[in-house]
Design a protein around this motif. Structure first.
Motif, short mmCIF file in Angstrom:
data_model
loop_
_atom_site.label_atom_id
_atom_site.label_comp_id
_atom_site.label_asym_id
_atom_site.label_seq_id
_atom_site.Cartn_x
_atom_site.Cartn_y
_atom_site.Cartn_z
N GLY A 1 22.37 -8.82 -40.97
CA GLY A 1 22.86 -7.45 -40.78
C GLY A 1 21.75 -6.46 -41.00
O GLY A 1 20.89 -6.67 -41.87
N GLY A 2 21.76 -5.38 -40.23
CA GLY A 2 20.66 -4.43 -40.28
C GLY A 2 20.91 -3.16 -41.05
O GLY A 2 20.06 -2.26 -41.04
N PHE A 3 22.07 -3.06 -41.73
CA PHE A 3 22.39 -1.83 -42.44
C PHE A 3 22.77 -2.12 -43.89
O PHE A 3 23.08 -3.26 -44.24
N ALA A 4 22.75 -1.08 -44.70
CA ALA A 4 22.87 -1.23 -46.15
C ALA A 4 24.14 -1.95 -46.58
O ALA A 4 25.20 -1.81 -45.96
N ALA A 5 24.02 -2.73 -47.64
CA ALA A 5 25.17 -3.42 -48.21
C ALA A 5 26.24 -2.41 -48.62
O ALA A 5 25.93 -1.35 -49.16
N GLY A 6 27.48 -2.76 -48.35
CA GLY A 6 28.59 -1.90 -48.73
C GLY A 6 29.13 -1.05 -47.60
O GLY A 6 30.25 -0.54 -47.69
N GLY A 7 28.34 -0.88 -46.53
CA GLY A 7 28.81 -0.12 -45.38
C GLY A 7 29.68 -0.97 -44.47
O GLY A 7 29.82 -2.18 -44.67
N VAL B 1 31.82 -6.05 -42.09
CA VAL B 1 32.16 -6.84 -40.90
C VAL B 1 31.52 -8.22 -40.97
O VAL B 1 32.16 -9.24 -40.68
N ASN B 2 30.25 -8.27 -41.34
CA ASN B 2 29.55 -9.56 -41.42
C ASN B 2 30.21 -10.50 -42.42
O ASN B 2 30.34 -11.70 -42.18
N ARG B 3 30.63 -9.94 -43.55
CA ARG B 3 31.21 -10.78 -44.61
C ARG B 3 32.62 -11.24 -44.23
O ARG B 3 33.03 -12.35 -44.59
N ILE B 4 33.35 -10.39 -43.52
CA ILE B 4 34.68 -10.81 -43.03
C ILE B 4 34.53 -11.97 -42.05
O ILE B 4 35.25 -12.97 -42.13
N VAL C 1 22.71 -12.46 -35.30
CA VAL C 1 22.57 -11.11 -35.84
C VAL C 1 23.70 -10.24 -35.33
O VAL C 1 24.17 -10.40 -34.20
N GLN C 2 24.15 -9.35 -36.20
CA GLN C 2 25.15 -8.38 -35.75
C GLN C 2 24.51 -7.42 -34.76
O GLN C 2 23.45 -6.84 -35.03
N CYS C 3 25.12 -7.30 -33.59
CA CYS C 3 24.62 -6.40 -32.55
C CYS C 3 25.53 -5.18 -32.49
O CYS C 3 26.64 -5.26 -31.97
N SER C 4 25.05 -4.08 -33.02
CA SER C 4 25.85 -2.86 -33.06
C SER C 4 25.65 -2.05 -31.78
O SER C 4 24.75 -2.32 -30.97
N THR C 5 26.49 -1.04 -31.63
CA THR C 5 26.36 -0.14 -30.49
C THR C 5 24.96 0.46 -30.42
O THR C 5 24.36 0.54 -29.35
N GLY C 6 24.44 0.89 -31.57
CA GLY C 6 23.13 1.53 -31.59
C GLY C 6 22.02 0.60 -31.15
O GLY C 6 21.13 0.98 -30.37
N LEU C 7 22.05 -0.63 -31.62
CA LEU C 7 21.00 -1.59 -31.31
C LEU C 7 20.94 -1.91 -29.82
O LEU C 7 19.87 -1.97 -29.22
N LEU C 8 22.10 -2.11 -29.21
CA LEU C 8 22.14 -2.60 -27.84
C LEU C 8 22.23 -1.51 -26.77
O LEU C 8 21.78 -1.72 -25.64
N THR C 9 22.81 -0.36 -27.11
CA THR C 9 23.09 0.62 -26.06
C THR C 9 22.43 1.98 -26.25
O THR C 9 22.38 2.76 -25.31
N GLY D 1 29.54 -6.39 -32.54
CA GLY D 1 29.50 -7.71 -31.93
C GLY D 1 28.37 -8.53 -32.53
O GLY D 1 27.72 -8.11 -33.49
N PHE D 2 28.13 -9.70 -31.94
CA PHE D 2 27.10 -10.59 -32.47
C PHE D 2 26.28 -11.18 -31.34
O PHE D 2 26.78 -11.41 -30.23
N CYS D 3 25.00 -11.41 -31.63
CA CYS D 3 24.05 -11.95 -30.65
C CYS D 3 23.25 -13.09 -31.26
O CYS D 3 23.14 -13.19 -32.49
#
Length: 318
Positions: A30-36, A41-44, A85-93, A248-250
């Protein structure tokens, strides 16, 4: 026993390449701070997918560069499915469309979409003691004092950044953007009064809203949530305004198709699990499974939308 039978049935139905996967605990980066919300989402998914995969994935946080540090770590890893890796809207689009963006990888070339997992409900919040009790109040103050009110974001190029920029442009106001290393940190500074507002995922501020530490001004996605009846949409004050996000995930390019399919099936099953659905809902998310081809189409469509926002607002990375 039922879970064991399900896992055995799934393994027997898969190609040989996928039957040997995983042979050790896989990683979800995951690319963002723990707790956000991103981390939640990653832990779920890690917990839910453990049944299908036969072992629990390990969640690792690699913050920075709007998710690109984590993505680059994934691309450097063996393309065998043991690192996704978690692929967020920001990363991909978003970031690929930002002029001047220094990307450690090319997401379209180096990553393979596995599946979409969740849609995020977007909100606009302020501190509980903020003088702004509505979107109209906030925009009136912004017009009265151009360039003084601030909005936090999860980083340059994040959905929360583009959401604020879009609000500026559509409402005809001038705000100051304050980027953070993840939405959780931005939310904390808004709650403390060091930033005036943030437009972000409901899950990033749901606990603070319930505790009375933050005020929910409006929804930003045109959809809302039944958990907050009567809360207006930003579009009621700024016609046509709507922003949304997803998680999403990639996998690294070169990952065997059968292994990508194994992950996609684990994500699909996760979105159908009542416990997972409940946990996502508690975090302001809606389960949204999209198989690799459908997820790829979503990425392409949303990239075109954010390209228009970036060009219209003249956003670039200096």
């Amino acid at each position: 026993m039922r879970r064991l039978v399900l896992a055995l049935a799934l393994s027997l139905a898969l190609p040989a390449a996928a039957q040997t996967f995983p042979d050790r605990p896989p990683r979800i980066l995951g690319g963002f701070a723990a707790g956000g919300t991103s981390d939640i989402v990653n832990r779920i998914l890690a917990e839910s997918a453990s049944t299908t995969l036969g072992m629990r994935p390990v969640v690792e946080v690699k913050t920075g560069a709007n998710g690109f540090i984590a993505a680059a770590e994934a691309v450097r890893s063996p393309a065998d499915g043991h690192t996704i890796v978690q692929c967020s809207t920001g990363l991909l689009t978003i970031t690929p469309e930002l002029p001047g963006a220094n990307m450690a990888i090319d997401p379209g070339r180096d990553l393979i979409p596995i599946a979409n997992f969740a849609h995020s409900t977007q909100i606009m919040v302020v501190a509980a003691n903020s003088p702004y009790r509505s979107v109209a109040d906030f925009l009136a103050a912004a017009r009265a004092r151009p360039g003084t009110l601030t909005y936090a974001s999860a980083g340059i190029g994040a959905v929360s950044h583009l959401s604020g920029a879009r609000l500026e442009r559509m409402a005809g106001v001038q705000l100051v953007h304050v980027p953070y290393r993840g939405a959780a940190l931005g939310v904390l500074d808004v709650m403390a009064g060091r930033a005036d507002t943030i437009i972000t995922n409901l899950g990033d501020a749901a606990a603070q809203i319930r505790a009375g530490e933050m005020r929910l001004l409006a929804f930003a996605d045109g959809i809302g949530s039944p958990a907050y009846p009567g809360v207006p949409q930003i579009s009621e004050v700024v016609p046509g305004y709507a922003v949304s996000g997803w998680f999403g995930f990639c996998a690294p390019r070169g990952t065997p198709e059968a292994v990508v399919g194994r992950w996609a099936e684990a994500i699909r099953i996760a979105t159908q699990d009542p416990a997972t659905q409940r946990r996502l809902s508690e975090s302001g998310l809606v389960p949204r499974y999209e198989a690799p081809a459908a997820f790829s189409a979503t990425i392409a469509a949303d990239r075109a939308i954010w390209r228009d926002v970036i060009r219209g607002a003249g956003i670039r990375v200096e």
